[in-house]
Design a protein around this motif. Sequence first.
Motif, PDB file in Angstrom:
ATOM      1  N   GLY A 212      22.013  35.385   7.049  1.00  0.00           N
ATOM      2  CA  GLY A 212      21.731  36.293   5.948  1.00  0.00           C
ATOM      3  C   GLY A 212      22.905  36.301   4.988  1.00  0.00           C
ATOM      4  N   SER A 243      19.593  39.297   2.645  1.00  0.00           N
ATOM      5  CA  SER A 243      19.419  39.779   4.022  1.00  0.00           C
ATOM      6  C   SER A 243      20.759  40.035   4.707  1.00  0.00           C
ATOM      7  CB  SER A 243      18.632  38.754   4.844  1.00  0.00           C
ATOM      8  OG  SER A 243      18.532  39.174   6.197  1.00  0.00           O
ATOM      9  N   LEU A 250      16.894  37.846  12.100  1.00  0.00           N
ATOM     10  CA  LEU A 250      16.491  37.046  10.947  1.00  0.00           C
ATOM     11  C   LEU A 250      15.038  36.593  11.058  1.00  0.00           C
ATOM     12  CD1 LEU A 250      19.636  34.737  10.528  1.00  0.00           C
ATOM     13  CD2 LEU A 250      18.790  36.358   8.803  1.00  0.00           C
ATOM     14  N   THR A 256      11.258  33.213   7.137  1.00  0.00           N
ATOM     15  CA  THR A 256      12.373  32.620   7.868  1.00  0.00           C
ATOM     16  C   THR A 256      11.890  32.008   9.178  1.00  0.00           C
ATOM     17  OG1 THR A 256      13.867  34.263   6.908  1.00  0.00           O
ATOM     18  CG2 THR A 256      14.672  33.047   8.814  1.00  0.00           C
TER      19      THR A 256
END
Length: 269
Positions: A212, A243, A250, A256
Motif C-alpha cells: 500500500g 491504501s 491488501l 488487488t
Amino acid sequence: MAASRTCASPVSLCAALVLMGLVLAGCGGGGTADGAGGRSPDARAAVKKTGTAPAAKVPVKGDAFGCLTAAEAAAGSIVFTSATGKPTGGFLTGSGNTGIVLAHQADGNVCQWKDKALELGRTGFRVLAVNSTTGDEAAEVEGAATALRSEGAWKLLLMGASKGGTAVLTAAGHLPLKPDAVVALSAPEQYGTMDALDAAGTLTVPVLYLAGDQDGPFPRAARELSAASAKAPENRLVPVKGSAAHGVALLSSPDTWGTVLSFLKKYCT
C-alpha cells in the motif's frame, strides 16, 4: 513480606514508591521505541522484533489453530519438518499439481491465510499455509515446499505477507529446486536474521511485489526489493494507490486480489 514492611513506612515514602511505579508503568506501556509510531501491530512488528517470544507450542496434527472447524482440522492440520529439522504445523488444503506455500505475518498465525487458502484450494491449487513457531521462518517455508512436493506438487509458488514476505524471498534464494514464482506482500527488506534484499539479487524466477502506498516504510521496501530483482524474468511492482492496508489485508480489495490471482495462475500447470 518486604512489600508489607515498605507500606508500613511513613506516608511520604509510600507516595514516592507509588509515583515510581507509575513512571515505570508508563515507560513499559504504549511506547514507540521501535520507531513505528501509530502503525498497525503487524506493521510495527515487521519493522523490528521486540521483546522475548513465548515458548513455542509443540505442533500437533489436528490442531485447529483457533480458526479451523473440526472437519478442516481433521482433514488438513498437519505437522511437517522445517529445513532445519524442527516440527512445524500447517494447514494443507486443495489438490492439483501446483503447490502454494503461504507464510503469515508477525502479528498472527496460520488463520490469517485460512480464507485465501481455502479459496485457492477450490481454484485447483494444493496449498500449505505455515503456522510459524520455530523462529526460523525461511526454514519453515523451505520445509513446506518440500512437504508440498512430496504431496505431488511438481510446480511450486511461494506467497508471504509482511514477515512472511521476507521469509518467502529468503527461502526462494536457498531452495535447491527453485520455485516457479514468488509473491511478497508488504515485505520488509530485513526481518530478524533474514535478508530479503540480499536474496532478491539472486532471484531467477518471476516475482510480484505489492505494498500500500500509504503503509509507512513498506512501499519504499517494495521498490528496493524490486530494484534488486534484476535477474527475475518477470519483476512486477504494484503500489496499491491510496491504501494503508498491510500484508494479507491488501487482499481484501477485489482488484488487488485479482492481480495476485492472475499472477499465480500464470505460473500454475
